[in-house]
Design a protein around this motif. Structure first.
Motif: not given
Length: 456
Positions: A188, A192, A196, A367, A385, A388-389, A391-393, A395-396
């Protein structure tokens, strides 16, 4: 009915006769109408890999190809091939070849359309892919949105995350006894660190890692083939024979019908090279070129490298070493094959390192694909954002992927892959006259230029 049974029924429908005929039929049609372009224009396509970048775009043609290859050269080349042969027998490899041969024409067409219909988004980045040629070429924005939705599904739940992460985790646990939580954490963080930074950082990593890992894996396969050279011709004979003849149960192999070999071979072939899925056009659209046909030709080589070369190598290694009818499956089956040509430790190292590198680059490529589909659907509605939403989803899901059951992962991946392919193939068929006209115009212009240079 539990979720697994429901998913099995949906997958049977998605990968039923209609989708298989649509995939192979589209490739067959384009192959005939483009006059075996994937055969006669392959030398030109390979030469274009080294042509200096020129024109509008974010990446060189080679960088765009490497980005696309980073997403296609993955677990499908190791685990996918092993799974196909384990379920469908050696004949499944033939159907992978067939899917790849016709898929080269499809890959050419979809990537050519991506460059032709690409545009520039509000941030100044190149935006292209099936959602754009569906909207701008076909004039069907609802179908474009459907493709983008399925594309996010593949990035989140299909090729992009679960299948790759689970394969990396299993390989590292078997070879080096790395705990699952450790793999999930480190992977992870690595994903990232690269993603990113945007498409250019992804492309930079892909340009360095993809050719290196592919060449290293192919050389390892050649060593095994050399060690068992007397078995190569019988292996090809077995592949051709079992493609059209049911294979009886033997050893750990449960037996397979021709229909099983055909279905699993085409499904795994598409999983590996992604021809017709509509993923590669998203990367191709970012290429610095003014010639859609040239980028289509460059992109077409991706299917050649991925399936005709690397998957064939894996398949032959599995067959000539005899592990295909043993008790192992997946990555363990491929490890056993490499161990047959050397020590068990060497076999584990080769497969583990290749699998980790292949799967990691696939995560990076997907990705980017998912991000472009996300941006197409959301635009600026989520503000600064929005990405970013996503990207974080993503990575989760990478962190969670190592803990999900393997058979459920492959079933889910196959299902969302098929759903993504359908709108894209409809678009290719609908824009077939554009594909043919653009191709004829380019080669007529190229022929005229050659004549002028000769007579000058």
């Amino acid at each position: 009915m539990n979720f697994h049974a429901l998913l099995t029924d949906i997958n049977a429908i998605v990968w039923g006769p209609i989708t298989l005929c649509l995939l192979v039929g589209t490739g067959l049609y384009l192959t005939l109408r483009l006059r075996l372009l994937q055969v006669f224009k392959l030398p030109l396509a390979l030469s274009l890999l080294f042509k200096p970048a020129s024109g509008k775009g974010d990446l060189s043609s080679f960088a765009a190809l490497c980005t696309a290859l980073s997403a296609t050269i993955g677990t499908g080349n190791i685990v996918g091939v092993a799974t196909a042969i384990k379920i469908g027998g050696p004949g499944a490899l033939f159907w992978m070849w067939l899917a790849a041969f016709f898929g080269m024409a499809t890959k050419y067409a979809e990537c050519m359309l991506a460059v032709k219909y690409r545009t520039v988004d509000e941030r100044g980045n190149i935006a292209g892919g099936p959602m754009y040629y569906i909207e701008r070429g076909l004039g069907l924005p609802w179908l474009a949105k459907l493709f983008a939705l399925f594309g996010i599904g593949v990035a989140f739940f299909g090729i992009g995350t679960f299948a790759q992460v689970n394969a990396i985790s299993d390989a590292l646990t078997i070879a080096f006894d790395v705990p699952t939580w450790g793999t999930a954490l480190v992977l992870t963080l690595l994903v990232a660190a690269v993603t990113l930074g945007g498409v250019k950082r992804i492309a930079n990593v892909a340009q360095k890692l993809v050719p290196t890992m592919a060449i290293g894996y192919v050389l390892a396969c050649i060593w095994i083939l050399f060690s068992f050279s007397e078995q190569i011709i019988p292996a090809f004979e077995l592949v051709l024979h079992s493609a059209f003849t049911p294979i009886s149960a033997a050893g750990g192999f449960l037996g397979a019908t021709v229909a099983q070999a055909l279905q699993i071979g085409i499904a795994r072939g598409v999983f590996s090279n992604e021809s017709g899925l509509g993923s590669a056009p998203i990367a191709a659209a970012a290429a610095k070129t003014n010639e859609p046909v040239e980028q289509g030709l460059v992109s077409m080589t991706g299917t050649f490298f991925d399936t005709i070369l690397i998957c064939t190598m894996t398949g032959l290694v599995l067959i000539i070493t005899g592990v295909w009818n043993g008790d192992t499956a997946g990555a363990a089956m491929t490890s056993a094959a490499f161990a047959s040509g050397g020590s068990v430790i060497v076999g584990q190292y080769v497969v583990t390192i290749a699998l980790v590198c292949f799967a990691f680059t696939t995560i990076l490529g997907w990705h980017y694909y998912g991000e472009r589909c996300w941006h197409y659907l959301t635009g600026n509605r989520l503000g600064q954002h929005g990405i970013k939403i996503y990207q974080w989803l993503f990575l989760g899901l990478i962190a969670a992927g190592a803990f999900i059951q393997l058979d459920l992962i492959w079933m889910l991946a196959d299902t969302v892959n098929g759903l993504m392919a359908i709108p894209n193939l409809i678009a290719i068929i609908g824009l077939r006259d554009v594909i043919l006209a653009e191709t004829r115009h380019y080669f007529a212009k190229r022929k005229q230029l050659i004549v002028e240079q000769i007579t000058a």
